[in-house]
Design an enzyme around this catalytic site. Structure first.
Site, PDB file in Angstrom:
ATOM      1  N   ASP A 143      73.626  28.367  83.334  1.00 39.99           N
ATOM      2  CA  ASP A 143      74.891  28.292  84.055  1.00 39.99           C
ATOM      3  C   ASP A 143      75.964  28.927  83.160  1.00 39.99           C
ATOM      4  O   ASP A 143      76.100  30.149  83.140  1.00 39.99           O
ATOM      5  CB  ASP A 143      75.138  26.803  84.363  1.00 39.99           C
ATOM      6  CG  ASP A 143      76.351  26.550  85.221  1.00 39.99           C
ATOM      7  OD1 ASP A 143      76.682  27.407  86.044  1.00 39.99           O
ATOM      8  OD2 ASP A 143      76.975  25.490  85.071  1.00 39.99           O
ATOM      9  N   PHE A 154      76.577  24.502  93.350  1.00 36.47           N
ATOM     10  CA  PHE A 154      75.839  23.454  92.664  1.00 36.47           C
ATOM     11  C   PHE A 154      74.565  23.157  93.448  1.00 36.47           C
ATOM     12  O   PHE A 154      74.614  22.885  94.649  1.00 36.47           O
ATOM     13  CB  PHE A 154      76.677  22.186  92.510  1.00 36.47           C
ATOM     14  CG  PHE A 154      76.055  21.208  91.548  1.00 36.47           C
ATOM     15  CD1 PHE A 154      76.253  21.340  90.187  1.00 36.47           C
ATOM     16  CD2 PHE A 154      75.236  20.189  92.009  1.00 36.47           C
ATOM     17  CE1 PHE A 154      75.650  20.480  89.287  1.00 36.47           C
ATOM     18  CE2 PHE A 154      74.614  19.312  91.112  1.00 36.47           C
ATOM     19  CZ  PHE A 154      74.832  19.452  89.756  1.00 36.47           C
ATOM     20  N   VAL A 155      73.434  23.223  92.775  1.00 36.22           N
ATOM     21  CA  VAL A 155      72.152  23.036  93.451  1.00 36.22           C
ATOM     22  C   VAL A 155      71.394  21.856  92.849  1.00 36.22           C
ATOM     23  O   VAL A 155      71.692  21.412  91.737  1.00 36.22           O
ATOM     24  CB  VAL A 155      71.270  24.309  93.365  1.00 36.22           C
ATOM     25  CG1 VAL A 155      71.902  25.469  94.108  1.00 36.22           C
ATOM     26  CG2 VAL A 155      70.995  24.685  91.907  1.00 36.22           C
ATOM     27  N   LYS A 186      72.775  31.573  87.153  1.00 36.78           N
ATOM     28  CA  LYS A 186      74.056  31.638  87.866  1.00 36.78           C
ATOM     29  C   LYS A 186      74.994  32.516  87.038  1.00 36.78           C
ATOM     30  O   LYS A 186      75.844  32.011  86.314  1.00 36.78           O
ATOM     31  CB  LYS A 186      74.653  30.216  87.899  1.00 36.78           C
ATOM     32  CG  LYS A 186      74.653  29.506  89.225  1.00 36.78           C
ATOM     33  CD  LYS A 186      75.546  28.272  89.093  1.00 36.78           C
ATOM     34  CE  LYS A 186      74.860  27.048  89.573  1.00 36.78           C
ATOM     35  NZ  LYS A 186      75.685  25.839  89.400  1.00 36.78           N
ATOM     36  N   ASP A 194      65.661  24.826  83.469  1.00 34.07           N
ATOM     37  CA  ASP A 194      65.830  24.912  84.917  1.00 34.07           C
ATOM     38  C   ASP A 194      66.812  26.010  85.295  1.00 34.07           C
ATOM     39  O   ASP A 194      66.562  26.785  86.202  1.00 34.07           O
ATOM     40  CB  ASP A 194      66.253  23.552  85.515  1.00 34.07           C
ATOM     41  CG  ASP A 194      67.433  22.912  84.808  1.00 34.07           C
ATOM     42  OD1 ASP A 194      67.964  23.487  83.825  1.00 34.07           O
ATOM     43  OD2 ASP A 194      67.849  21.814  85.231  1.00 34.07           O
TER      44      ASP A 194
END
Ligand code: IMP
Ligand code: MG
Length: 173
Positions: free
Chosen positions: A102, A151-152, A130, A99
């Site tokens: 980070d 933050f999603v 990100k 997904d």
């Protein structure tokens, strides 16, 4: 978070358009190769389901579950294999689908793990990147969208085990 307002960051139409484009890039890259798509659960289950249908090549598809976040927004920095890949991937050109990248700790760990299992090549494909949060030098080979350090959730990404079924990517105002 329930009382806060959801702000759509990436709409479902935008996601679908970008996945269609990326599918073409992946199809070009893996023509004449032995593609094996490895979807990291649970975060990539929706993205993986959509991207594989845009890849116009024969491919095997497998799953692996890692964990590092638990219920926290902050990575513990420690990756565990919760469910390992079930197939023999020797001789396969593995495309790891997740997904989001980070810190990069999860993807770096999985790349090492898959290489050690004898894959011919290992690349990665993510819905979101990100880059501001990176702790390791790692650039996704295929990426739909770069996002800032927020933050999603939605489209497979969770917060406290919820919101994976929301069809767009959002954060909270
Ligand atoms: P990394 O190891 O720090 O790169 O984190 C990778 C994993 O953390 C992803 O596969 C996600 O499951 C989770 N993660 C990172 N950022 C977010 C976020 O903004 N929302 C939801 N999950 C996230
Ligand atoms: Mg994940």
């Amino acid at each position: 978070m329930e009382d806060k307002i959801k702000k759509i960051l990436i709409s479902k139409e935008k996601i679908a358009d970008r996945i269609h484009e990326l599918g073409k890039d992946i199809t070009k890259e893996y023509k004449d190769k032995n593609l094996y798509v490895l979807s990291l659960l649970r975060g990539s289950f929706i993205f993986a389901a959509d991207i594989v249908r845009e890849i116009d090549l024969p491919t095997k598809i497998g799953f692996m579950t890692t964990s590092s976040y638990g219920h926290s927004e902050v990575s513990s920095g420690c990756v565990k294999v919760v469910n390992d890949i079930q197939d023999d991937i020797k001789g396969c050109d593995v495309l790891i689908v997740d997904d989001i990248i980070d810190t990069g700790i999860t993807m770096d760990f999985v790349i090492g793990h898959i290489k050690a299992l004898g894959a011919t090549s290992v690349k990665c494909c993510v819905l979101l990147d990100k880059p501001e949060r990176r702790k390791l030098e790692l650039k996704p080979d295929f990426c739909c969208f770069e996002i800032p350090d927020v933050f999603v959730a939605g489209y497979g990404l969770n917060y406290g085990d919820y919101y994976r079924n929301i069809p767009y990517v959002f954060n909270w105002e």
